[in-house]
Design a protein around this motif. Structure first.
Motif, PDB file in Angstrom:
ATOM      1  N   LEU A 128      41.751 -14.783  74.273  1.00  0.00           N
ATOM      2  CA  LEU A 128      40.909 -13.750  74.859  1.00  0.00           C
ATOM      3  C   LEU A 128      41.198 -12.345  74.355  1.00  0.00           C
ATOM      4  O   LEU A 128      40.415 -11.431  74.610  1.00  0.00           O
ATOM      5  CB  LEU A 128      41.093 -13.753  76.393  1.00  0.00           C
ATOM      6  CG  LEU A 128      40.578 -14.970  77.140  1.00  0.00           C
ATOM      7  CD1 LEU A 128      41.031 -14.904  78.585  1.00  0.00           C
ATOM      8  CD2 LEU A 128      39.060 -15.049  77.076  1.00  0.00           C
ATOM      9  N   ASP A 129      42.315 -12.140  73.674  1.00  0.00           N
ATOM     10  CA  ASP A 129      42.734 -10.788  73.327  1.00  0.00           C
ATOM     11  C   ASP A 129      42.056 -10.280  72.059  1.00  0.00           C
ATOM     12  O   ASP A 129      42.660  -9.571  71.259  1.00  0.00           O
ATOM     13  CB  ASP A 129      44.252 -10.724  73.178  1.00  0.00           C
ATOM     14  CG  ASP A 129      44.778 -11.706  72.141  1.00  0.00           C
ATOM     15  OD1 ASP A 129      43.968 -12.477  71.606  1.00  0.00           O
ATOM     16  OD2 ASP A 129      45.988 -11.690  71.873  1.00  0.00           O
ATOM     17  N   ALA A 130      40.786 -10.595  71.881  1.00  0.00           N
ATOM     18  CA  ALA A 130      40.059 -10.179  70.687  1.00  0.00           C
ATOM     19  C   ALA A 130      39.399  -8.822  70.929  1.00  0.00           C
ATOM     20  O   ALA A 130      38.891  -8.556  72.019  1.00  0.00           O
ATOM     21  CB  ALA A 130      39.004 -11.218  70.324  1.00  0.00           C
ATOM     22  N   ALA A 131      39.405  -7.984  69.925  1.00  0.00           N
ATOM     23  CA  ALA A 131      38.717  -6.696  70.002  1.00  0.00           C
ATOM     24  C   ALA A 131      37.260  -6.920  69.627  1.00  0.00           C
ATOM     25  O   ALA A 131      36.903  -6.989  68.451  1.00  0.00           O
ATOM     26  CB  ALA A 131      39.372  -5.687  69.065  1.00  0.00           C
ATOM     27  N   ALA A 132      36.410  -7.064  70.633  1.00  0.00           N
ATOM     28  CA  ALA A 132      35.007  -7.369  70.388  1.00  0.00           C
ATOM     29  C   ALA A 132      34.166  -6.773  71.503  1.00  0.00           C
ATOM     30  O   ALA A 132      34.658  -6.509  72.606  1.00  0.00           O
ATOM     31  CB  ALA A 132      34.798  -8.881  70.301  1.00  0.00           C
ATOM     32  N   ASP A 133      32.892  -6.562  71.211  1.00  0.00           N
ATOM     33  CA  ASP A 133      31.974  -6.038  72.225  1.00  0.00           C
ATOM     34  C   ASP A 133      31.647  -7.098  73.273  1.00  0.00           C
ATOM     35  O   ASP A 133      31.432  -6.784  74.439  1.00  0.00           O
ATOM     36  CB  ASP A 133      30.679  -5.568  71.557  1.00  0.00           C
ATOM     37  CG  ASP A 133      30.932  -4.570  70.447  1.00  0.00           C
ATOM     38  OD1 ASP A 133      31.465  -3.487  70.744  1.00  0.00           O
ATOM     39  OD2 ASP A 133      30.613  -4.890  69.279  1.00  0.00           O
ATOM     40  N   VAL A 134      31.590  -8.341  72.826  1.00  0.00           N
ATOM     41  CA  VAL A 134      31.300  -9.468  73.715  1.00  0.00           C
ATOM     42  C   VAL A 134      32.342 -10.549  73.460  1.00  0.00           C
ATOM     43  O   VAL A 134      32.650 -10.860  72.314  1.00  0.00           O
ATOM     44  CB  VAL A 134      29.884 -10.038  73.463  1.00  0.00           C
ATOM     45  CG1 VAL A 134      29.621 -11.239  74.372  1.00  0.00           C
ATOM     46  CG2 VAL A 134      28.823  -8.964  73.659  1.00  0.00           C
ATOM     47  N   VAL A 135      32.888 -11.094  74.531  1.00  0.00           N
ATOM     48  CA  VAL A 135      33.818 -12.228  74.438  1.00  0.00           C
ATOM     49  C   VAL A 135      33.195 -13.396  75.195  1.00  0.00           C
ATOM     50  O   VAL A 135      32.727 -13.239  76.331  1.00  0.00           O
ATOM     51  CB  VAL A 135      35.202 -11.889  75.021  1.00  0.00           C
ATOM     52  CG1 VAL A 135      36.106 -13.125  75.004  1.00  0.00           C
ATOM     53  CG2 VAL A 135      35.844 -10.740  74.244  1.00  0.00           C
ATOM     54  N   VAL A 136      33.181 -14.560  74.562  1.00  0.00           N
ATOM     55  CA  VAL A 136      32.620 -15.767  75.172  1.00  0.00           C
ATOM     56  C   VAL A 136      33.727 -16.803  75.286  1.00  0.00           C
ATOM     57  O   VAL A 136      34.419 -17.102  74.309  1.00  0.00           O
ATOM     58  CB  VAL A 136      31.462 -16.334  74.324  1.00  0.00           C
ATOM     59  CG1 VAL A 136      30.884 -17.588  74.985  1.00  0.00           C
ATOM     60  CG2 VAL A 136      30.373 -15.282  74.115  1.00  0.00           C
ATOM     61  N   VAL A 137      33.889 -17.359  76.494  1.00  0.00           N
ATOM     62  CA  VAL A 137      34.918 -18.377  76.708  1.00  0.00           C
ATOM     63  C   VAL A 137      34.347 -19.463  77.608  1.00  0.00           C
ATOM     64  O   VAL A 137      33.567 -19.189  78.530  1.00  0.00           O
ATOM     65  CB  VAL A 137      36.188 -17.756  77.326  1.00  0.00           C
ATOM     66  CG1 VAL A 137      35.896 -17.131  78.686  1.00  0.00           C
ATOM     67  CG2 VAL A 137      37.294 -18.790  77.460  1.00  0.00           C
ATOM     68  N   VAL A 138      34.691 -20.719  77.327  1.00  0.00           N
ATOM     69  CA  VAL A 138      34.271 -21.856  78.141  1.00  0.00           C
ATOM     70  C   VAL A 138      35.474 -22.294  78.975  1.00  0.00           C
ATOM     71  O   VAL A 138      36.544 -22.568  78.434  1.00  0.00           O
ATOM     72  CB  VAL A 138      33.770 -23.011  77.247  1.00  0.00           C
ATOM     73  CG1 VAL A 138      33.339 -24.204  78.105  1.00  0.00           C
ATOM     74  CG2 VAL A 138      32.613 -22.541  76.370  1.00  0.00           C
ATOM     75  N   ASN A 139      35.295 -22.347  80.295  1.00  0.00           N
ATOM     76  CA  ASN A 139      36.416 -22.592  81.209  1.00  0.00           C
ATOM     77  C   ASN A 139      36.019 -23.576  82.310  1.00  0.00           C
ATOM     78  O   ASN A 139      35.213 -23.222  83.171  1.00  0.00           O
ATOM     79  CB  ASN A 139      36.866 -21.267  81.834  1.00  0.00           C
ATOM     80  CG  ASN A 139      38.147 -21.392  82.626  1.00  0.00           C
ATOM     81  OD1 ASN A 139      39.097 -22.003  82.171  1.00  0.00           O
ATOM     82  ND2 ASN A 139      38.176 -20.812  83.818  1.00  0.00           N
ATOM     83  N   PRO A 140      36.549 -24.820  82.293  1.00  0.00           N
ATOM     84  CA  PRO A 140      37.439 -25.409  81.294  1.00  0.00           C
ATOM     85  C   PRO A 140      36.698 -25.679  79.992  1.00  0.00           C
ATOM     86  O   PRO A 140      35.489 -25.906  79.978  1.00  0.00           O
ATOM     87  CB  PRO A 140      37.899 -26.709  81.950  1.00  0.00           C
ATOM     88  CG  PRO A 140      36.787 -27.065  82.883  1.00  0.00           C
ATOM     89  CD  PRO A 140      36.260 -25.761  83.400  1.00  0.00           C
ATOM     90  N   ASN A 141      37.469 -25.665  78.910  1.00  0.00           N
ATOM     91  CA  ASN A 141      36.857 -25.729  77.586  1.00  0.00           C
ATOM     92  C   ASN A 141      36.405 -27.144  77.233  1.00  0.00           C
ATOM     93  O   ASN A 141      36.989 -28.129  77.657  1.00  0.00           O
ATOM     94  CB  ASN A 141      37.860 -25.232  76.540  1.00  0.00           C
ATOM     95  CG  ASN A 141      37.223 -25.025  75.188  1.00  0.00           C
ATOM     96  OD1 ASN A 141      36.114 -24.521  75.084  1.00  0.00           O
ATOM     97  ND2 ASN A 141      37.899 -25.448  74.131  1.00  0.00           N
ATOM     98  N   ASN A 142      35.367 -27.195  76.462  1.00  0.00           N
ATOM     99  CA  ASN A 142      34.870 -28.439  75.883  1.00  0.00           C
ATOM    100  C   ASN A 142      35.072 -28.337  74.377  1.00  0.00           C
ATOM    101  O   ASN A 142      34.557 -27.396  73.767  1.00  0.00           O
ATOM    102  CB  ASN A 142      33.370 -28.572  76.217  1.00  0.00           C
ATOM    103  CG  ASN A 142      32.694 -29.735  75.534  1.00  0.00           C
ATOM    104  OD1 ASN A 142      33.336 -30.672  75.079  1.00  0.00           O
ATOM    105  ND2 ASN A 142      31.371 -29.655  75.448  1.00  0.00           N
ATOM    106  N   PRO A 143      35.884 -29.223  73.758  1.00  0.00           N
ATOM    107  CA  PRO A 143      36.235 -30.563  74.229  1.00  0.00           C
ATOM    108  C   PRO A 143      37.678 -30.774  74.685  1.00  0.00           C
ATOM    109  O   PRO A 143      38.042 -31.915  74.977  1.00  0.00           O
ATOM    110  CB  PRO A 143      35.997 -31.398  72.965  1.00  0.00           C
ATOM    111  CG  PRO A 143      36.455 -30.500  71.856  1.00  0.00           C
ATOM    112  CD  PRO A 143      36.079 -29.101  72.291  1.00  0.00           C
TER     113      PRO A 143
END
Length: 330
Positions: A128-143
Motif C-alpha cells: 500500500l505504500d505506493a506514491a500514487a493518486d489512486v491506490v487499488v487493493v482487493v481485501n481479501p485478495n484474489n487469488p
C-alpha cells in the motif's frame, strides 16, 4: 500502461474454453474455476410485476436500506447499486482525472485494465505504500487471500485524501471472512466495492455495490443512469441481504468445505498458499499436468500463466462433485 492490442483477460467460469481444451471430457462439467458460492441463496417467489414494470425509486430505496444494514453503512445515500461490481470497476476510472494508479497485486486483473482503458497510468505494486493518486487493493485478495487490517487501510485512505487522491478497496470476498470491512468507516477519499453474486451464489443475477461518501456515490449513480438494476435483482437482493441467519450459516458451512478441500489438496501433494472460504489456491509439483488430468475428467479449475505450478479451486457443490474431484486428486 496500455491495453491496446492486449489479449483478453482470462476469467473463471468459461466452460466454452474448457470444452475446447478438453473436447472428450465427460459431462456434466464441474466448474471449480470461480470463487462463487456453490450453494446459492434460495430465491423467493417474485411477483410478476417485477418483470413487467420498470423498478421504482421505492424498490431501489428498499434494496439500499437492506444493503446499509448488511454492510454496516450509516447512510444509505452512500450506497450505489449496480448490475454487478464489474460495471463499477469500469465506471469509477471515468470519473477521475488522469492519474497515476497503483494496483496492489498480483490480483484481479480487471482493476488495472479498467484504469488503463480510461487513460490512467497504471503501476503494479506489492503493497500500500505506493506514491500514487489512486491506490487499488482487493481485501481479501484474489487469488492468494492476503488481507489488510482496517487501521492500515484507513491510514492509507487518510493519506490519499490529504493528497486529493483515492483509495479503492474491493471487498468482493469479504462477506464470509473475518477481515475488517471498511464499509462502516466510509470517509472522503475512500470507495469500497462489495459483490453480491459471489457470496449468495447468484452471479447471473448481476448485482454489486459501491460504498462511498454521498457526493461521490451520487456521481457514480448518475454515471450508471436510471434503472441500472433490474426489478428481480432488487427484490432478490433485498431479501438475501436481510437474511442474516442464512449468511451466518453459509459462513460456517463454506468454512468446513474449505478445510475439506485443503485436506484433499494436501493429499494430492499440493501446498495451499492462500484463499478464502470460497476458493483455495495451491502450488503443485506438476501444476500443468494436474490441470490436464482434471480437465480430462471434466473438472475445470483456474490456472495462472505467470505461475504454472499454481491452481485455484472453487468449492464443489454436492457429494457427487466432491467424489469426482477426490478420485482425480488421489
Amino acid at each position: 500502461m496500455s491495453v491496446s492490442g492486449a489479449p483478453p483477460i482470462a476469467h473463471g467460469g468459461d466452460l466454452d474454453a474448457a470444452r475446447t481444451l478438453f473436447p472428450d471430457a465427460p459431462a456434466p462439467w464441474i466448474d471449480l474455476s470461480t470463487g462463487i458460492n456453490p450453494v446459492p441463496y434460495p430465491c423467493p417467489p417474485l411477483e410478476a410485476s417485477a418483470f413487467r414494470r420498470l423498478p421504482s425509486p421505492a424498490d431501489l430505496a428498499a434494496l439500499k436500506a437492506a444493503a446499509a444494514t448488511a454492510y454496516g453503512v450509516a447512510d444509505p445515500a452512500g450506497i450505489v447499486a449496480a448490475p454487478g461490481t464489474q460495471i463499477l470497476i469500469e465506471t469509477l476510472p471515468r470519473l477521475v482525472a488522469r492519474a497515476r494508479v497503483a494496483v496492489v497485486g498480483p490480483t484481479y486483473a480487471e482493476h488495472a485494465a479498467a484504469w488503463a482503458r480510461a487513460g490512467h497510468a497504471v503501476v503494479p505494486v506489492t503493497d500500500l505504500d505506493a506514491a500514487a493518486d489512486v491506490v487499488v487493493v482487493v481485501n481479501p485478495n484474489n487469488p492468494d487471500g492476503r488481507s489488510w487490517d482496517a487501521a492500515t487501510l484507513l491510514a492509507c485512505a487518510a493519506l490519499q485524501n490529504a493528497r486529493g487522491g483515492l483509495l479503492v478497496v474491493d471487498e468482493a470476498f469479504a462477506d464470509l471472512e473475518a477481515v475488517e470491512s471498511l464499509a462502516p468507516r466510509l470517509r472522503p477519499g475512500l470507495v469500497v466495492l462489495r459483490s453480491f453474486g459471489k457470496t449468495y451464489g447468484l452471479a447471473g443475477l448481476r448485482l454489486g455495490f459501491a460504498l462511498a461518501e454521498p457526493d461521490l456515490a451520487a456521481r457514480l449513480a448518475e454515471a450508471l443512469g436510471p434503472w441500472a438494476v433490474s426489478g428481480p435483482a432488487l427484490a432478490i437482493g433485498g431479501a438475501a441481504l436481510a437474511d442474516t441467519a442464512w449468511r451466518e450459516a453459509a459462513t460456517v458451512a463454506r468454512g468446513a468445505d474449505a478445510d475439506r478441500l485443503d485436506r484433499m489438496i494436501a493429499r494430492a501433494g499440493g501446498t495451499v498458499v492462500g484463499g478464502t472460504r470460497l476458493f483455495r489456491t495451491a502450488d503443485f509439483p506438476d501444476g500443468p499436468g494436474l490441470f490436464g488430468r482434471l480437465g480430462a475428467a471434466g473438472i475445470y479449475v483456474r490456472r495462472f500463466e505467470a505461475a504454472p505450478s499454481r491452481l485455484r479451486f472453487g468449492l464443489p457443490a454436492d457429494r457427487t462433485e466432491w467424489c469426482r474431484l477426490s478420485r482425480v486428486l488421489k
